[in-house]
Design a protein around this motif. Structure first.
Motif, short mmCIF file in Angstrom:
data_model
loop_
_atom_site.label_atom_id
_atom_site.label_comp_id
_atom_site.label_asym_id
_atom_site.label_seq_id
_atom_site.Cartn_x
_atom_site.Cartn_y
_atom_site.Cartn_z
N ILE A 140 -8.42 10.05 1.97
CA ILE A 140 -8.51 10.10 3.42
C ILE A 140 -8.68 11.56 3.85
O ILE A 140 -7.74 12.36 3.79
CB ILE A 140 -7.25 9.50 4.08
N ASP A 145 -3.67 5.52 -1.47
CA ASP A 145 -4.54 6.47 -0.80
C ASP A 145 -3.88 7.84 -0.70
O ASP A 145 -2.65 7.94 -0.63
CB ASP A 145 -4.88 5.97 0.61
N TYR A 175 -8.37 2.74 6.40
CA TYR A 175 -7.90 2.56 5.03
C TYR A 175 -6.67 1.66 4.95
O TYR A 175 -6.29 1.20 3.86
CB TYR A 175 -7.54 3.90 4.40
N ILE A 194 0.54 5.44 0.79
CA ILE A 194 -0.27 6.56 1.27
C ILE A 194 0.52 7.84 1.01
O ILE A 194 1.70 7.94 1.38
CB ILE A 194 -0.61 6.43 2.76
N LYS A 221 -9.05 0.38 -6.24
CA LYS A 221 -8.14 0.20 -5.10
C LYS A 221 -7.49 1.51 -4.68
O LYS A 221 -6.27 1.58 -4.46
CB LYS A 221 -7.08 -0.85 -5.44
N SER A 222 -8.29 2.54 -4.59
CA SER A 222 -7.80 3.86 -4.23
C SER A 222 -8.74 4.51 -3.22
O SER A 222 -9.94 4.23 -3.21
CB SER A 222 -7.68 4.76 -5.46
N GLY A 223 -8.17 5.38 -2.38
CA GLY A 223 -8.99 6.04 -1.39
C GLY A 223 -8.55 7.46 -1.13
O GLY A 223 -7.39 7.83 -1.37
N GLN A 261 0.85 -1.19 0.00
CA GLN A 261 0.00 0.00 0.00
C GLN A 261 0.88 1.24 0.00
O GLN A 261 1.96 1.25 0.60
CB GLN A 261 -0.91 0.00 1.23
N GLU A 300 -3.12 -1.02 -3.05
CA GLU A 300 -3.96 0.07 -2.56
C GLU A 300 -3.15 1.37 -2.58
O GLU A 300 -1.99 1.41 -2.15
CB GLU A 300 -4.41 -0.23 -1.13
N LYS A 356 -4.05 -1.36 5.12
CA LYS A 356 -4.06 -2.80 4.90
C LYS A 356 -3.44 -3.53 6.08
O LYS A 356 -2.44 -3.09 6.60
CB LYS A 356 -3.34 -3.16 3.60
#
Length: 217
Positions: free
Chosen positions: A175, A138, A215, A98, A171-173, A96, A136, A217
Motif C-alpha cells: 500500500i 499488506d 486493499y 496490515i 494474497k499480499s499487497g 487480514q 491477506e 477485506k
C-alpha cells in the motif's frame, strides 16, 4: 532492625533488576494482553500491527465504520520488535493483517542499510505465513517524515525492495501512501504532520485511509 533493613534492600535490588531485564515495549504488550482478557478479541477482524503511526491512530475505527479493526500498534516499535513479540502480536484470528513499521529501524541506526530492514520485514512476514498461510497480508510504505529527511534515501530503497517482494507473494499487497502525501510538485506535504514533523494530523490519516480501503477485506 539490621535484618529488616537488609531484607528491604534485597527486595529493592530484586525489583530494580527485574525491571531492568524487561525488554523494550514489554509493558505495551502486557497492556494488549490485559485488553484481550477484558474483552475477547473479535474473529475475522483486520489486524493492524506496527509502530507509532498506528499507535497514535486511536480513532482508526471511525475511518472504517464498516470494518472490524484490532489496532496493535505500539510505541516507537521497530521491525526487530515485531519479530521479538511475534507470538503475542499474532495471537488473534484475523482475516487480514496490515503492517506499518520500518522507519524507526532507520532512526535507531542512521547507518543501517535498506537490505537489513527489508530482511527484518521478510522474517516477520514468514512468521505471519507460518501461522496464517491463507489470509491477506499488506504492508504500508514507509512514510517520508520531514524530521527524518536525511533517512529518506534508505527508506525509498527499502520501500522499493519490499514492494517487489510483496508483489511476488500470494494474497499480499503493498500500500503506497507516499504519492498521496505529496503536493502537486512532488514534495512531501508538511501540513499533514503535527509539530514534531514525524506524526500525522487527521488529514494525513485520511490519506492513509483512502489508500488502504481498496486493499481491505
Amino acid at each position: 532492625m539490621k535484618k529488616i533493613l537488609s531484607a528491604f534492600l534485597l527486595l529493592t535490588f530484586a525489583l530494580f533488576f527485574s525491571q531492568e531485564k524487561k525488554p523494550m515495549y514489554w509493558q505495551d504488550i502486557q497492556e494488549f494482553k490485559k485488553l484481550d482478557q477484558e474483552t475477547v478479541p473479535p474473529k475475522d477482524a483486520i489486524l493492524l500491527i506496527g509502530s507509532s503511526s498506528f499507535t497514535k491512530w486511536t480513532d482508526v475505527a471511525s475511518y472504517f465504520p464498516d470494518k472490524t479493526i484490532i489496532n496493535r500498534g505500539f510505541g516507537g516499535s521497530r521491525l526487530i520488535d515485531l519479530n521479538y513479540y511475534a507470538d503475542d502480536l499474532l495471537n488473534y484470528q484475523p482475516k487480514q493483517i496490515i503492517i506499518y513499521c520500518g522507519d524507526n529501524d532507520f532512526a535507531d541506526n542512521e547507518k543501517l542499510k535498506a537490505k537489513v530492514v527489508v530482511d527484518r520485514f521478510k522474517t516477520f512476514y514468514k512468521k505471519i505465513r507460518t501461522k496464517f498461510p491463507n489470509i491477506e497480508v499488506d504492508y504500508i510504505s514507509i512514510k517520508f517524515s520531514p524530521s527524518r529527511e536525511k533517512l529518506w534515501p534508505q527508506m525509498k530503497e527499502a520501500n522499493k525492495q519490499i514492494a517487489a517482494f510483496m508483489k511476488k507473494q500470494p494474497k499480499s499487497g503493498y500500500i503506497d501512501i507516499t504519492k498521496g502525501m505529496e503536493d502537486a510538485n512532488g514534495n512531501v506535504r508538511k501540513d499533514l504532520f503535527v509539530e514534531d514533523m514525524l506524526h500525522m494530523t487527521p488529514a494525513g490519516y485520511e490519506i492513509w485511509a483512502n489508500a488502504m480501503k481498496p486493499y481491505m477485506k
